[in-house]
Design a protein around this motif. Structure first.
Motif, short mmCIF file in Angstrom:
data_model
loop_
_atom_site.label_atom_id
_atom_site.label_comp_id
_atom_site.label_asym_id
_atom_site.label_seq_id
_atom_site.Cartn_x
_atom_site.Cartn_y
_atom_site.Cartn_z
N VAL A 142 0.92 -1.26 -0.14
CA VAL A 142 -0.05 -0.05 0.08
C VAL A 142 0.99 1.55 -0.01
O VAL A 142 0.76 2.20 -0.73
CB VAL A 142 -1.08 0.06 1.16
CG1 VAL A 142 -1.60 1.41 1.38
CG2 VAL A 142 -2.21 -1.18 0.84
N TYR A 143 1.94 1.09 0.69
CA TYR A 143 2.83 2.22 0.85
C TYR A 143 3.50 2.81 -0.28
O TYR A 143 3.40 3.86 -1.07
CB TYR A 143 4.03 2.11 1.86
CG TYR A 143 4.93 3.43 1.80
CD1 TYR A 143 4.95 4.57 2.71
CD2 TYR A 143 6.38 3.28 1.32
CE1 TYR A 143 5.93 5.39 2.46
CE2 TYR A 143 7.09 4.02 1.14
CZ TYR A 143 6.90 5.21 1.85
OH TYR A 143 7.94 6.21 1.95
N ARG A 144 3.89 1.54 -1.03
CA ARG A 144 4.57 1.84 -2.62
C ARG A 144 3.51 2.56 -3.43
O ARG A 144 3.79 3.28 -4.42
CB ARG A 144 5.15 0.62 -3.00
CG ARG A 144 6.64 0.18 -2.13
CD ARG A 144 7.76 1.17 -2.55
NE ARG A 144 8.92 0.64 -1.92
CZ ARG A 144 9.82 1.28 -1.64
NH1 ARG A 144 9.70 2.64 -2.11
NH2 ARG A 144 11.09 0.98 -0.91
N LEU A 187 -5.61 -1.99 -0.86
CA LEU A 187 -5.30 -2.03 -2.12
C LEU A 187 -5.88 -3.29 -2.73
O LEU A 187 -6.30 -4.17 -2.51
CB LEU A 187 -3.53 -2.51 -2.14
CG LEU A 187 -2.85 -2.46 -3.27
CD1 LEU A 187 -2.91 -1.03 -4.01
CD2 LEU A 187 -1.27 -2.92 -2.95
N LEU A 188 -6.37 -2.92 -3.99
CA LEU A 188 -7.20 -3.95 -4.85
C LEU A 188 -6.37 -4.61 -5.84
O LEU A 188 -5.37 -3.93 -6.42
CB LEU A 188 -8.39 -3.10 -5.49
CG LEU A 188 -9.33 -2.56 -4.65
CD1 LEU A 188 -10.54 -1.90 -5.14
CD2 LEU A 188 -9.98 -3.39 -3.62
#
Length: 164
Positions: free
Chosen positions: A39-41, A163-164
């Motif tokens: 998610v961070y990236r 995140l999907l």
């Protein structure tokens, strides 16, 4: 160390952007720890470039009042405040848009001095209520302590990611 707080000058911009990246490095590391790597990236593929652009944009924004803490001719911190117009959700309000202090001089009262200076700028502009936003993650804990010590009241908000 004798720190002077004054208006931002064009020659300060590069130094202010650089110190802000040093100051916010622990915050972005905290974001990665809280959000997880994937998610961070996705959100911050190159946080340094996007943050540098965001700081430069705020420093040059119309209506933004930017003050810089200077020690021996070098910027060591800054605060950017803005008075909200009548279309904003908070009547008679203003906001501390950004505040950062170089890590090499943190914990010496510079952040609080900048915050007080920014609030004073807003008071003189006729603002009746000041808002400041920050994160609830561990990397923002020092900022929260500073704001609470200065009399700000937190309204906890939560933002979720998936995140999907």
């Amino acid at each position: 160390m004798t720190v002077v707080i004054r208006d931002l000058e064009d020659a300060d911009v590069d130094g202010v952007v650089a110190l802000s990246l040093r100051a916010w490095a622990p915050v972005f590391a905290s974001f990665e720890a809280v959000l997880g790597r994937a998610v961070y990236r996705h959100l911050y593929p190159d946080w340094r470039a996007s943050q540098a652009a965001a700081v430069a944009r705020v420093l040059r924004a119309a209506g933004m009042r930017v003050r810089v803490a200077v020690d021996d001719g070098r910027p060591v911190g800054f605060v950017a405040v803005v008075v909200h117009d009548g279309t904003h959700d908070e009547p008679d309000g203003g906001e501390v848009e950004m505040l950062a202090v170089d890590p090499v001089v943190q914990r010496r009262g510079i952040g609080r001095a900048l915050l007080d200076d920014g609030v004073d700028q807003l008071r003189r502009a006729g603002v009746r209520i000041v808002a400041i936003g920050t994160g609830g993650d561990p990397g923002h804990a020092p900022a929260r302590r500073t704001y609470e010590a200065a009399g700000f009241t937190a309204l906890p908000l939560v933002r979720y990611y998936r995140l999907l």
